[in-house]
Design a protein around this motif. Structure first.
Motif, PDB file in Angstrom:
ATOM      1  N   SER A 368       0.673  -1.016  -0.258  1.00 23.07           N
ATOM      2  CA  SER A 368       0.069  -0.062  -0.252  1.00 23.07           C
ATOM      3  C   SER A 368       0.618   1.465  -0.050  1.00 23.07           C
ATOM      4  O   SER A 368       0.296   2.101  -0.394  1.00 23.07           O
ATOM      5  CB  SER A 368      -1.075   0.175   1.442  1.00 23.07           C
ATOM      6  N   GLY A 369       2.044   0.953   0.394  1.00 26.23           N
ATOM      7  CA  GLY A 369       2.857   2.522   0.263  1.00 26.23           C
ATOM      8  C   GLY A 369       3.053   3.309   1.154  1.00 26.23           C
ATOM      9  O   GLY A 369       3.853   3.870   1.736  1.00 26.23           O
ATOM     10  N   GLN A 370       2.801   2.039   2.612  1.00 22.67           N
ATOM     11  CA  GLN A 370       2.861   3.262   3.768  1.00 22.67           C
ATOM     12  C   GLN A 370       3.876   2.625   4.661  1.00 22.67           C
ATOM     13  O   GLN A 370       3.979   3.811   5.351  1.00 22.67           O
ATOM     14  CB  GLN A 370       1.264   2.366   4.901  1.00 22.67           C
ATOM     15  N   TRP A 371       4.364   1.763   4.546  1.00 24.53           N
ATOM     16  CA  TRP A 371       5.212   1.458   5.346  1.00 24.53           C
ATOM     17  C   TRP A 371       6.616   0.752   3.850  1.00 24.53           C
ATOM     18  O   TRP A 371       6.805   0.520   3.242  1.00 24.53           O
ATOM     19  CB  TRP A 371       5.313  -0.074   6.252  1.00 24.53           C
ATOM     20  N   GLU A 385       7.611   3.808   8.787  1.00 31.67           N
ATOM     21  CA  GLU A 385       6.322   4.570   8.429  1.00 31.67           C
ATOM     22  C   GLU A 385       7.103   5.449   6.972  1.00 31.67           C
ATOM     23  O   GLU A 385       7.575   6.742   7.668  1.00 31.67           O
ATOM     24  CB  GLU A 385       5.404   5.441   9.268  1.00 31.67           C
ATOM     25  N   VAL A 386       6.648   5.466   5.791  1.00 34.85           N
ATOM     26  CA  VAL A 386       7.419   6.220   5.029  1.00 34.85           C
ATOM     27  C   VAL A 386       6.486   7.660   5.061  1.00 34.85           C
ATOM     28  O   VAL A 386       7.810   8.941   4.923  1.00 34.85           O
ATOM     29  CB  VAL A 386       6.499   6.196   3.329  1.00 34.85           C
ATOM     30  N   GLU A 387       6.252   8.248   5.536  1.00 34.23           N
ATOM     31  CA  GLU A 387       5.141   9.629   6.138  1.00 34.23           C
ATOM     32  C   GLU A 387       5.991  10.000   6.918  1.00 34.23           C
ATOM     33  O   GLU A 387       6.071  11.680   6.498  1.00 34.23           O
ATOM     34  CB  GLU A 387       4.102   9.302   6.859  1.00 34.23           C
ATOM     35  N   THR A 388       6.295   9.699   8.382  1.00 26.71           N
ATOM     36  CA  THR A 388       6.701  10.522   8.912  1.00 26.71           C
ATOM     37  C   THR A 388       8.385  10.131   9.606  1.00 26.71           C
ATOM     38  O   THR A 388       9.179  10.326   9.855  1.00 26.71           O
ATOM     39  CB  THR A 388       6.486  10.436  10.390  1.00 26.71           C
ATOM     40  N   CYS A 389       8.844   9.021   8.607  1.00 28.51           N
ATOM     41  CA  CYS A 389       9.954   8.314   9.175  1.00 28.51           C
ATOM     42  C   CYS A 389      10.696   8.048  10.293  1.00 28.51           C
ATOM     43  O   CYS A 389      11.159   7.785  10.697  1.00 28.51           O
ATOM     44  CB  CYS A 389      11.421   9.136   8.625  1.00 28.51           C
ATOM     45  N   ARG A 390       9.271   7.606  10.915  1.00 28.16           N
ATOM     46  CA  ARG A 390       8.940   6.924  12.050  1.00 28.16           C
ATOM     47  C   ARG A 390       9.821   5.380  11.748  1.00 28.16           C
ATOM     48  O   ARG A 390       9.140   4.372  11.116  1.00 28.16           O
ATOM     49  CB  ARG A 390       8.333   6.992  12.384  1.00 28.16           C
ATOM     50  N   GLY A 431      -2.090  -4.108  10.499  1.00 31.27           N
ATOM     51  CA  GLY A 431      -2.944  -4.522  10.167  1.00 31.27           C
ATOM     52  C   GLY A 431      -3.835  -4.698  11.562  1.00 31.27           C
ATOM     53  O   GLY A 431      -3.290  -5.615  12.607  1.00 31.27           O
ATOM     54  N   ASN A 432      -5.191  -4.967  10.850  1.00 31.84           N
ATOM     55  CA  ASN A 432      -6.134  -4.917  11.623  1.00 31.84           C
ATOM     56  C   ASN A 432      -5.921  -6.449  12.754  1.00 31.84           C
ATOM     57  O   ASN A 432      -4.862  -7.891  12.458  1.00 31.84           O
ATOM     58  CB  ASN A 432      -7.333  -4.936  11.485  1.00 31.84           C
ATOM     59  N   GLU A 433      -7.043  -7.087  13.558  1.00 37.22           N
ATOM     60  CA  GLU A 433      -6.818  -7.933  13.777  1.00 37.22           C
ATOM     61  C   GLU A 433      -7.065  -9.377  13.439  1.00 37.22           C
ATOM     62  O   GLU A 433      -6.447 -10.278  13.051  1.00 37.22           O
ATOM     63  CB  GLU A 433      -8.061  -8.471  15.815  1.00 37.22           C
TER      64      GLU A 433
ATOM     65  N   TRP B 110       5.550  11.398  19.615  1.00 30.74           N
ATOM     66  CA  TRP B 110       5.312  12.391  18.915  1.00 30.74           C
ATOM     67  C   TRP B 110       3.823  13.139  18.591  1.00 30.74           C
ATOM     68  O   TRP B 110       2.635  12.231  19.136  1.00 30.74           O
ATOM     69  CB  TRP B 110       4.958  11.588  17.463  1.00 30.74           C
ATOM     70  N   GLN B 174      -6.813   1.499  12.701  1.00 27.76           N
ATOM     71  CA  GLN B 174      -8.438   1.078  11.283  1.00 27.76           C
ATOM     72  C   GLN B 174      -9.738   1.616  11.995  1.00 27.76           C
ATOM     73  O   GLN B 174     -10.777   0.777  11.423  1.00 27.76           O
ATOM     74  CB  GLN B 174      -8.104  -0.251  10.875  1.00 27.76           C
ATOM     75  N   TRP B 223      -6.286   5.044   4.446  1.00 24.66           N
ATOM     76  CA  TRP B 223      -4.846   4.649   3.608  1.00 24.66           C
ATOM     77  C   TRP B 223      -5.467   3.525   2.453  1.00 24.66           C
ATOM     78  O   TRP B 223      -4.827   2.596   1.485  1.00 24.66           O
ATOM     79  CB  TRP B 223      -3.929   3.969   4.158  1.00 24.66           C
ATOM     80  N   TRP B 306      -2.810  11.304  -1.661  1.00 22.65           N
ATOM     81  CA  TRP B 306      -1.356  10.701  -2.184  1.00 22.65           C
ATOM     82  C   TRP B 306      -1.003  10.619  -3.725  1.00 22.65           C
ATOM     83  O   TRP B 306      -0.336  10.588  -4.507  1.00 22.65           O
ATOM     84  CB  TRP B 306      -0.666   9.766  -1.844  1.00 22.65           C
ATOM     85  N   TYR B 394       8.207  19.977   7.580  1.00 22.55           N
ATOM     86  CA  TYR B 394       9.219  18.930   8.241  1.00 22.55           C
ATOM     87  C   TYR B 394      10.710  19.289   8.630  1.00 22.55           C
ATOM     88  O   TYR B 394      11.187  18.720   9.288  1.00 22.55           O
ATOM     89  CB  TYR B 394       8.852  18.013   7.157  1.00 22.55           C
TER      90      TYR B 394
END
Lengths: 528, 448
Positions: A368-371, A385-390, A431-433, B110, B174, B223, B306, B394
């Motif tokens: 999905s591009g989130q991680w 995490e892509v968005e925040t560099c965490r 992901g969720n449970e 954060w 989620q 997402w 995005w 940022y």
């Protein structure tokens, strides 16, 4: 009798004059229309039409050809044109004083003798008994005029009377034929008299002529000669011999070879001395000399030599065509795309994912591009995490992590990691449970009690549950270089660089998406 | 000094929309032509001082022909082609710049989301999965627990009514949760609150949440590329929360520190399970993560994604009405400004763009502010002003912008690391939260 005759004559004359007036009007119309047409200029059509025209005006010496008649000056042209135009209607049966005889073999000559009076006004013959003279010189007698009453009656009776016109000049009645009446009618309407004639086509022709598309002169004949002494340069193509290469042409003598060239051509003594210093080859072949008179010119010392060399050139010198390839060396360079084409290319660094202590060997982005997962030479795999560099998660392996690859299915966030001889399938914890449950199910393997496999070769792989890293560990017999997932996420392949030629890859029917089946069937097929 | 150079003078007259005692006399005076904003400010201050002895100097900002003066007067007049012969009308406004920085409130992780739309409190969301309510700098009154993963976005659903305020939080687990609490009560320790409703339906992290003005519905972007609409159903669940406030918290800690995770289980057992809600409808259309949503009018939702587009959705039909395409992945979106129709959006490049969708023709942005150095994470219009908005980036800075000039009015540099969220508060303060886990409040900003 005389008086009545005169009266009748006068009346007739009046009638005639009326008629002639009307005819004159008609003719004026026709004249005008014809002149208008003429102004547009195409004479060619008229030429044919006037071929059998007799414009009696023209008492040219002998018989004048139509062509000559035309060429006799502009005024003549105009007149002939108008007369030609006039000649069209009725084929010049309505003769006016200003018509000229063009040809003597016209049809009218076969008819009654024509009046050859020309421009002499007919008034002069009013009191005479004759109208004029025919071609032989004899007088043409006037015909008896009908009484007015008679003529009126004749008009009424005769159905064709409207067609009859009294030709005063020739003193006869002329009956117009049907075609002629049609012509007259057309002219009255202002159209072209001849039905087939299309003035617009004429216009086109006129324009074409003006522009030069249609030419009247004859095409030039190709000069039918050929060069006796063939030009060496061009004759080479004509000869069928592919190997014949003609000798180069000898240069024509120029100013230097003159017996009395300008002073600047003649070398000075110093220059001549300097020639001695040069090598044989560098010396100029010919030194210009100046002679004041022809008789003091000595013999050309190199005459024999030159002609001998020329002969050698001609027959004894082997000439070969060298196939030279002219390649521009610049064209051999690969064409790199210009910078503009590559846009948008990354130009600024905005995010830095800091955390690894060693070189990052491989990264892989989740579906999905989130991680992003990254494996590094410091023995860790980190999940960012892509968005925040965490940095979300860290796995420790101890050995250099060669390769990381995410499962391409977004529902299965499983990370395949190659470390040394192992391939780990890790549960990333995302992901969720529900998803987590499924992943955990999949990533559960029981240690096999008995070896199951095909027995071709000794299997070098072993599956282990790896609780430390939450996943499965697959041990190979050699160090694994990389791992790739199949697009559907069911299979993955690992690459072990063993020898240069052979690459082992085994497919494992493992993560079939029958997620209900907890029991995993393992078949390992190995190719060498 | 050079005696030859004559100081040119310009006739000017100062006007203002401010109320007295800010008004100067209407006479025209001659001022040197090469004054800058600071010089003009001193002139006005001295004029005001002349009229009022107790006057304290304040910074002013100046507008000529609706544009802020950022060059020496001479150059500005030349650049704009204004005739120097006539008397210049200079309008002055109070300078928009923060005058006071409050002490930052520390979080455990954060600070990813902040909402200051209600003047009574600040609502923050944090990566440690807790939402917090702050009355002032450092004073945390409520802690909202329940999420399993970090909170990505928060919004105040219904700020009316002193006794119960409804807020919504969106999280990486989620789900979204709705909370209710009372802002008026005085507490020694921060009270722990559970959600009265959990909204499930998204298949991936919920990235942003926005509430409808009437407070009945919220929309969330996620997402999984969809936007879901949810009802907030305030009527069902009033009874649950009464007992929670009376729970005691064991540790005596500073109000800003949060360590009561161990007590959570006991608390959770006491209060009832929150009801689960389903999405009312889903807006499908984006092809990548929906990073920001905004619900300014009753029937229009704006979303940024995005996939480089800003879409406007009609709530009733669920279709997207218009689509503004810009070449960058967008992180934040807010609609406001003149006529409440200017769309401000920032994304993965340092330029803050503002579109006017009413303008026919091209969909190019009408304003572009490019003073940042890195990605823009938040942008918000001021609620009352036509021209002012802020942006957080940022690069650690929050910048205040005025549409009438290309340079930022003020740069607030209170964070050391990335700023993840920012908002206006009480009309004159700016709040921001970032990777350094701080919530910073800068106040004293006069925006008319």
């Amino acid at each position: 009798m005389g008086a009545s005759k005169k009266e009748s004559v006068e009346v007739d004359k009046k009638k005639n004059s009326k008629k002639t007036q009307t005819t004159k009007k008609e003719k004026h119309n026709t004249e005008e229309s014809v002149l208008a047409q003429k102004q547009e200029g195409a004479a060619t059509d008229y030429k044919e039409l006037s071929a059998d025209d007799d414009s009696e005006d023209y008492k040219s010496v002998g018989e004048s050809e139509a062509g000559d008649g035309e060429s006799s000056g502009d005024e003549g042209n105009h007149k002939s044109g108008s007369s030609e135009g006039l000649a069209i209607d009725g084929q010049s049966e309505d003769s006016e004083p200003d018509q000229g005889a063009e040809e003597s073999d016209s049809s009218e000559d076969e008819v009654a003798p024509r009046n050859t009076v020309g421009d002499v006004p007919l008034e002069w013959y009013r009191d005479e008994k004759h109208i004029g003279y025919d071609i032989a010189g004899k007088k043409i007698k006037k015909k008896e005029k009908q009484d007015k009453l008679d003529s009126f009656l004749a008009n009424v009776d005769d159905s064709k009377n409207w067609r009859k016109i009294y030709d005063e000049y020739n003193d006869e009645e002329v009956e117009l034929t049907k075609e002629e009446t049609k012509l007259v009618r057309r002219m009255l309407k202002g159209k072209t008299p001849h039905a087939d004639f299309d003035p617009y086509a004429v216009l086109g022709l006129v324009r074409a002529i003006r522009k030069g598309y249609i030419k009247f002169d004859k095409p030039k004949e190709e000069p039918r000669f050929y060069m006796l002494w063939g030009d060496d340069a061009s004759s080479s193509e004509k000869t069928g011999h592919l190997s014949y290469i003609p000798a180069p042409k000898p240069n024509m003598p120029g100013h230097e070879e003159s017996y009395n060239p300008s002073l600047e051509y003649i070398p000075t003594q110093e220059e001549i001395n300097s020639y001695q210093l040069m090598d044989e080859e560098d010396r100029p072949k010919f030194i210009p000399k100046r002679f004041t008179s022809l008789r003091s010119i000595p013999a050309y010392e190199n005459a024999v030599k030159d002609s001998f060399e020329r002969c050698l050139d001609l027959y004894l010198c082997p000439r070969v065509r060298k196939k030279r390839i002219n390649i521009d060396p610049e064209s051999l360079k690969p064409k790199l795309p210009s910078r503009k084409d590559l846009r948008p290319y990354p130009a600024t660094c905005y995010l830095e994912y800091r955390g690894h202590k060693g070189a990052v060997m491989s990264i892989s982005a989740e579906a999905s591009g989130q991680w992003i997962a990254s494996g590094s030479s410091d023995g860790t795999v980190r999940l960012w995490e892509v968005e925040t560099c965490r940095c979300i998660k860290v796995w420790e392996f101890g050995e250099v992590v060669q390769y990381v690859a995410w499962n391409p299915l977004p529902e299965l966030p499983i990370l395949a990691v190659t470390v040394g001889q192992d391939v780990f399938l890790l549960n990333s914890g995302l992901g969720n449970e529900e998803i987590q449950r499924k992943v955990k199910e999949l990533l559960h393997v029981e240690t096999p009690t008995a070896p199951e496999d095909s027995g071709n070769k000794v299997s070098g792989w072993s599956w282990r549950q790896d609780d430390e890293h939450e996943g499965i560990r697959l041990r190979h017999f050699k160090s694994v270089y990389s791992v790739e997932w199949h697009r559907k996420g069911d299979y993955f392949s690992t690459v072990m660089p063993a020898d240069i030629l052979s690459i082992h890859c085994h497919l494992i029917a493992f993560l079939f998406l029958a997620l209900e089946s907890i029991v995993l069937c393992m078949k390992s097929i190995s190719h060498t | 000094m050079d005696g030859d150079v004559e100081e040119r003078r310009v006739q000017a007259r100062f006007i203002t929309k401010l109320k007295p005692p800010y008004k100067v006399p209407y006479t025209s005076i001659a001022i040197p032509a090469n004054v800058t904003r600071f010089g003009l400010s001193t002139i006005v201050n001295s004029l005001l001082k002349a009229g009022n002895d107790e006057w304290e100097s304040q910074p002013f900002d100046f507008l000529i022909d609706g544009e802020l003066v950022r060059l020496p007067l001479e150059q500005f007049v030349l650049a704009k082609g204004i005739s120097a012969e006539k008397v210049l009308e200079i309008e002055y406004i109070r300078a928009v710049a923060p005058q006071k920085e409050d002490e930052p409130s520390l979080h455990d992780d954060w600070v990813s989301a902040v909402d200051g739309s209600c003047p009574r409190f600040i609502f923050t969301g944090c990566y440690d999965s807790f939402g917090r309510v702050w009355k002032a700098a450092g004073e945390c009154t409520h802690i909202l627990e329940g999420h399993r993963d970090g909170i990505t976005s928060v919004t105040i659903v219904n700020p009316e009514g002193a006794d119960s305020v409804t807020v919504a939080t969106a999280s990486k687990d989620q789900s979204l949760r709705l909370w209710k609490f009372d802002t008026e009560e005085h507490l020694d320790q921060p009270a722990k609150i559970r959600a009265f409703k959990v909204l499930r339906g998204h298949n991936a992290s919920v990235q942003s949440v926005a509430a409808q003005a009437s407070g009945n519905m919220i929309c969330s972007g996620s997402w999984d590329c969809t936007i879901n609409l949810w009802r907030t159903n305030l009527s069902d669940t009033e009874g649950d929360l009464v007992s929670i406030k009376k729970r005691k918290v064991k540790n005596n800690v500073e109000e800003s520190q949060m360590e009561v995770i161990k007590n959570l289980t006991s608390v959770a057992r006491v209060c009832k399970e929150a009801i689960t809600g389903e999405a009312l409808s889903t807006l499908v259309g984006h092809t990548q993560c929906v990073s920001a949503v905004h619900w300014p009018e009753h029937s229009t939702i704006y979303s940024a994604s995005w996939d480089h587009s800003v879409r406007r959705w009609d709530v009733e039909t669920g279709k997207d009405l218009s689509n503004i395409f810009c070449g960058k992945a967008l992180n934040c979106l807010h609609v406001g400004g003149e006529g409440s129709s200017l769309i401000a959006a920032g994304g993965s490049d340092p330029i803050l763009r503002i579109w006017d969708p009413r303008k026919p023709g091209t969909s190019a942005p009408i304003y572009q502010f490019s003073s940042h150095n890195s990605w823009i994470s938040a942008c918000k219009w001021h609620a009352k002003s036509l021209f002012h908005l802020l942006s957080a980036s940022y690069d650690g800075k929050v910048m205040l912008w005025d549409l009438r000039t290309a340079w930022p009015l003020a740069i607030i540099d209170s964070h050391e690391d990335k700023v993840l969220c920012a908002d206006w508060w009480k009309g004159d303060s700016v709040i921001s939260g970032g990777v350094d886990s701080k919530l910073c409040i800068s106040s004293g900003i006069y925006v008319q």
